[in-house]
Structure formats: structure tokens, C-alpha cells
Design a protein around this motif. Structure first.
Motif, PDB file in Angstrom:
ATOM      1  N   LEU A 158     -10.184  -6.929  13.752  1.00  0.00           N
ATOM      2  CA  LEU A 158      -9.639  -6.069  14.853  1.00  0.00           C
ATOM      3  C   LEU A 158      -8.114  -5.810  13.316  1.00  0.00           C
ATOM      4  N   VAL A 159      -7.832  -4.992  13.126  1.00  0.00           N
ATOM      5  CA  VAL A 159      -7.176  -4.471  12.456  1.00  0.00           C
ATOM      6  C   VAL A 159      -6.119  -3.481  13.863  1.00  0.00           C
ATOM      7  N   GLU A 160      -5.217  -5.306  13.715  1.00  0.00           N
ATOM      8  CA  GLU A 160      -4.169  -4.465  14.829  1.00  0.00           C
ATOM      9  C   GLU A 160      -3.051  -4.049  13.888  1.00  0.00           C
ATOM     10  N   ILE A 161      -2.152  -3.193  14.463  1.00  0.00           N
ATOM     11  CA  ILE A 161      -1.045  -2.787  14.303  1.00  0.00           C
ATOM     12  C   ILE A 161       0.204  -3.155  15.510  1.00  0.00           C
ATOM     13  N   MET A 162       1.379  -3.696  14.795  1.00  0.00           N
ATOM     14  CA  MET A 162       2.467  -4.359  16.453  1.00  0.00           C
ATOM     15  C   MET A 162       3.478  -3.186  16.452  1.00  0.00           C
ATOM     16  N   GLY A 163       3.498  -1.996  15.131  1.00  0.00           N
ATOM     17  CA  GLY A 163       4.352  -1.184  15.734  1.00  0.00           C
ATOM     18  C   GLY A 163       5.253  -1.002  14.421  1.00  0.00           C
ATOM     19  N   GLY A 164       6.520  -0.169  13.764  1.00  0.00           N
ATOM     20  CA  GLY A 164       6.698   0.431  12.804  1.00  0.00           C
ATOM     21  C   GLY A 164       7.229   1.575  12.844  1.00  0.00           C
ATOM     22  N   ALA A 165       7.703   2.050  11.561  1.00  0.00           N
ATOM     23  CA  ALA A 165       7.784   3.104  11.658  1.00  0.00           C
ATOM     24  C   ALA A 165       6.257   4.147  11.242  1.00  0.00           C
ATOM     25  N   ASP A 166       5.427   3.701  10.327  1.00  0.00           N
ATOM     26  CA  ASP A 166       4.040   4.476  10.280  1.00  0.00           C
ATOM     27  C   ASP A 166       3.255   3.739  10.327  1.00  0.00           C
ATOM     28  N   PRO A 167       3.189   3.416  11.751  1.00  0.00           N
ATOM     29  CA  PRO A 167       1.445   2.544  11.839  1.00  0.00           C
ATOM     30  C   PRO A 167       0.523   3.022  11.480  1.00  0.00           C
ATOM     31  N   VAL A 168       0.164   4.503  11.179  1.00  0.00           N
ATOM     32  CA  VAL A 168      -0.901   5.258  10.746  1.00  0.00           C
ATOM     33  C   VAL A 168      -1.151   4.828   9.350  1.00  0.00           C
ATOM     34  N   GLY A 169      -0.026   4.691   8.060  1.00  0.00           N
ATOM     35  CA  GLY A 169      -0.264   4.338   6.700  1.00  0.00           C
ATOM     36  C   GLY A 169      -0.142   3.285   7.224  1.00  0.00           C
ATOM     37  N   GLN A 170       0.516   1.776   7.836  1.00  0.00           N
ATOM     38  CA  GLN A 170       0.170   0.727   7.949  1.00  0.00           C
ATOM     39  C   GLN A 170      -1.277   0.466   7.766  1.00  0.00           C
ATOM     40  N   ALA A 171      -1.762   0.737   9.407  1.00  0.00           N
ATOM     41  CA  ALA A 171      -3.532   0.791   9.335  1.00  0.00           C
ATOM     42  C   ALA A 171      -4.147   1.271   7.978  1.00  0.00           C
ATOM     43  N   ASP A 172      -3.879   2.621   7.293  1.00  0.00           N
ATOM     44  CA  ASP A 172      -5.088   2.340   6.306  1.00  0.00           C
ATOM     45  C   ASP A 172      -4.348   1.323   5.275  1.00  0.00           C
ATOM     46  N   ALA A 173      -3.776   0.840   4.769  1.00  0.00           N
ATOM     47  CA  ALA A 173      -3.199   0.176   4.146  1.00  0.00           C
ATOM     48  C   ALA A 173      -4.055  -0.710   4.268  1.00  0.00           C
ATOM     49  N   VAL A 174      -3.764  -1.654   5.347  1.00  0.00           N
ATOM     50  CA  VAL A 174      -4.960  -2.702   5.322  1.00  0.00           C
ATOM     51  C   VAL A 174      -6.151  -2.920   5.620  1.00  0.00           C
ATOM     52  N   LEU A 175      -7.148  -1.398   6.084  1.00  0.00           N
ATOM     53  CA  LEU A 175      -8.170  -0.352   5.905  1.00  0.00           C
ATOM     54  C   LEU A 175      -8.093  -1.196   4.148  1.00  0.00           C
ATOM     55  N   ALA A 176      -8.124  -0.223   3.451  1.00  0.00           N
ATOM     56  CA  ALA A 176      -8.119  -0.156   1.662  1.00  0.00           C
ATOM     57  C   ALA A 176      -7.821  -1.936   1.953  1.00  0.00           C
ATOM     58  N   GLY A 177      -7.244  -2.657   2.306  1.00  0.00           N
ATOM     59  CA  GLY A 177      -7.435  -4.043   1.580  1.00  0.00           C
ATOM     60  C   GLY A 177      -8.284  -5.100   2.139  1.00  0.00           C
ATOM     61  N   LEU A 178      -9.180  -4.618   2.976  1.00  0.00           N
ATOM     62  CA  LEU A 178      -9.970  -5.427   3.449  1.00  0.00           C
ATOM     63  C   LEU A 178     -11.335  -4.784   2.931  1.00  0.00           C
ATOM     64  N   ALA A 179     -11.171  -3.427   2.574  1.00  0.00           N
ATOM     65  CA  ALA A 179     -12.553  -3.479   1.858  1.00  0.00           C
ATOM     66  C   ALA A 179     -11.772  -3.452   0.134  1.00  0.00           C
ATOM     67  N   ASP A 180     -10.920  -3.720   0.122  1.00  0.00           N
ATOM     68  CA  ASP A 180     -10.625  -4.611  -1.635  1.00  0.00           C
ATOM     69  C   ASP A 180     -11.665  -5.605  -1.920  1.00  0.00           C
ATOM     70  N   LEU A 181     -11.252  -6.490  -0.854  1.00  0.00           N
ATOM     71  CA  LEU A 181     -11.643  -7.883  -0.457  1.00  0.00           C
ATOM     72  C   LEU A 181     -13.364  -8.205  -0.275  1.00  0.00           C
ATOM     73  N   ASP A 182     -13.824  -6.661  -0.028  1.00  0.00           N
ATOM     74  CA  ASP A 182     -14.827  -7.298   0.283  1.00  0.00           C
ATOM     75  C   ASP A 182     -15.302  -7.728   1.778  1.00  0.00           C
ATOM     76  N   VAL A 183     -14.050  -7.748   2.852  1.00  0.00           N
ATOM     77  CA  VAL A 183     -14.613  -8.816   4.393  1.00  0.00           C
ATOM     78  C   VAL A 183     -15.766  -7.122   5.213  1.00  0.00           C
ATOM     79  N   ARG A 184     -16.285  -9.094   5.079  1.00  0.00           N
ATOM     80  CA  ARG A 184     -17.822  -8.045   6.008  1.00  0.00           C
ATOM     81  C   ARG A 184     -17.349  -8.320   7.591  1.00  0.00           C
ATOM     82  N   GLY A 185     -17.849  -6.877   8.099  1.00  0.00           N
ATOM     83  CA  GLY A 185     -17.681  -7.129   9.259  1.00  0.00           C
ATOM     84  C   GLY A 185     -17.411  -5.637   9.833  1.00  0.00           C
TER      85      GLY A 185
END
Length: 251
Positions: A158-185
Motif C-alpha cells: 500500500l503506497v499511502e500518501i498522507m498529504g503534502g504539497a506534491d502528493p503525486v510526486g511523493q507517490a512516484d518517489a515511493v513507487l520508484a524506491g519500491l522498484a529499485d529495492l525489488d519489493v515484491r507484491g
């Protein structure tokens, strides 16, 4: 019962009370009715925070059993929270409560449970849930959380963004981090409050499932009042698919 979510999971109540919205389901009967209505509107899975007799969030086995049993009337997979705040921050008490779920009958045991990577005891609780035959949704709020969860696999991340000025940018950063770390699911992307509707739309653009419900937001994408979870589901499916309701973020 399969746990796959292709478009949308409904989050019925969270920690909200009726003074926040009159349609927040608190009792098991209300949870069951709300789940049936949300699934009829298009939700593919249900997430709930079961309550005790006084209406407070609870991880006690008897309260989990009552909430899950009621939500099963919707005919889809049912998941619950393990938020540490529910036990007042007591990691050991949370672990003991969740271990008790293993003794529940199949119809009363959740199909999956969400565990926040930012909370102490994450890895241990994941093991407890897996030992009980309950799927694990890893709640990832930041790139740092992505580094905590390990490879998995998980029922969902669950990529869960709680707020902030740029939620889309935050989400993309987390998704990229998950891919880089090869988190499965499989990934599910959503936000809370002001971040909710922009991320429903972004999930649709990325082809990722999302979630919606009175736990996350109390108004529609244009700031309009809503009748409850079922209406939020219908609106979110339009936003996710890029329909008229997805024309822009909430005003």
C-alpha cells in the motif's frame, strides 16, 4: 476467496466517528450493510477497523470476528487494520491481540491485514500474520518505509500518501524506491484528505488499483457532500477511469 484488487478497495470507517459523517459504520451490522452497498457500487475488496461495544477501534479477537463476519456478506475479501495506535502504542499488546486471530473460524478471520512499515514491530507482526494464514498488506508512506519492508512477497504493498504539497510526486518517489529495492507484491496507491482524489486519478493513469471510503475522505472530488461509502466508490471509479469526475483535484 481471492484477494486480488484490480481497480478499487473500499475503506469503510478507519477511526472516524459519526460526528464526522453520519454514514460512518461503527457497529458490525452497519459495517455489513456498508460493505454490501460499496461492493454493489463496484468495490472489489473491503478494509475495515472493527470496533468494540463502545465504538472504539479494537484488535481483540471477538471484535475482529464480529466485524469480519459482517463484512463477509459483501462476498469479497475482507481486511483489517493493525494500526499501533489501536493499542495505545503498545507493541507487545498488539502482537498478543493479533496472535489470537489464528484461533478464529475461517469466516471470522481476515483474509489480509495492513501493517505500517513506519511502526515499531513491523517485521515481527508480519510473521505473526503469516503464521496465522492471514495475508499481509505492507503500508509504505515514504521512501524510508520502502527500505524497511524487505523484499516480501506481500499480498499488496500500500503506497499511502498522507498529504503534502506534491502528493503525486511523493507517490512516484515511493513507487520508484519500491522498484529499485525489488519489493515484491502488487501495488495499491491511495492518499488521505487533500491527497485522496489526486492520487485516485494518478493511480488510474498508472493502471494501479486504489482505495476510497470514509476512512480517507469525507467529500467528493469537487468538494461536494457525499451520502456515504457507496457514493464515494462510484465517484472514485469515474476518477480512476478518467471520467468527468476526474477533471481535477478537489477545490
Amino acid at each position: 476467496m481471492g484477494t486480488e484488487v484490480n481497480r478499487l478497495k473500499v475503506c469503510l470507517n478507519g477511526g472516524r466517528q459519526r460526528h464526522e459523517h453520519p454514514a460512518v459504520p461503527v457497529t458490525a451490522a452497519e459495517v455489513g450493510a456498508a460493505a454490501v452497498e460499496a461492493v454493489a457500487a463496484g468495490a472489489e475488496a473491503v478494509h475495515l477497523h472493527p470496533r468494540d461495544a463502545g465504538g472504539a477501534e479494537s484488535l481483540a479477537a471477538e471484535d475482529i470476528a464480529a466485524g469480519v463476519r459482517a463484512a463477509r456478506a459483501a462476498g469479497v475479501a475482507v481486511g483489517v487494520s493493525t494500526g499501533l495506535w489501536i493499542t495505545g502504542g503498545d507493541v507487545a499488546r498488539r502482537r498478543a491481540a493479533v496472535r489470537g486471530w489464528a484461533d478464529l473460524a475461517a469466516a471470522e478471520r481476515p483474509d489480509f491485514a495492513s501493517v505500517n512499515a513506519s511502526e515499531p514491530g513491523f517485521a515481527d507482526l508480519v510473521g505473526v500474520l503469516r503464521d496465522a494464514g492471514i495475508g499481509v498488506e505492507a503500508g509504505v508512506w515514504s521512501v524510508r518505509d520502502a527500505e524497511v519492508v524487505g523484499r516480501g512477497p506481500f499480498t499488496r504493498v500500500l503506497v499511502e500518501i498522507m498529504g503534502g504539497a506534491d502528493p503525486v510526486g511523493q507517490a512516484d518517489a515511493v513507487l520508484a524506491g519500491l522498484a529499485d529495492l525489488d519489493v515484491r507484491g502488487p501495488r495499491l496507491l491511495h492518499g488521505e484528505g487533500a491527497a485522496c482524489w489526486p492520487l485516485v486519478a494518478h493511480a488510474g493513469r498508472l493502471g494501479l488499483p486504489t482505495r476510497i471510503g470514509l476512512e480517507d475522505v469525507l467529500r467528493g472530488p469537487g468538494g461536494e457532500p457525499v451520502s456515504g461509502n457507496a457514493e464515494l466508490v462510484r465517484l472514485a471509479l469515474g476518477v480512476w477511469a478518467g471520467g468527468p469526475a476526474g477533471a481535477g483535484p478537489p477545490r
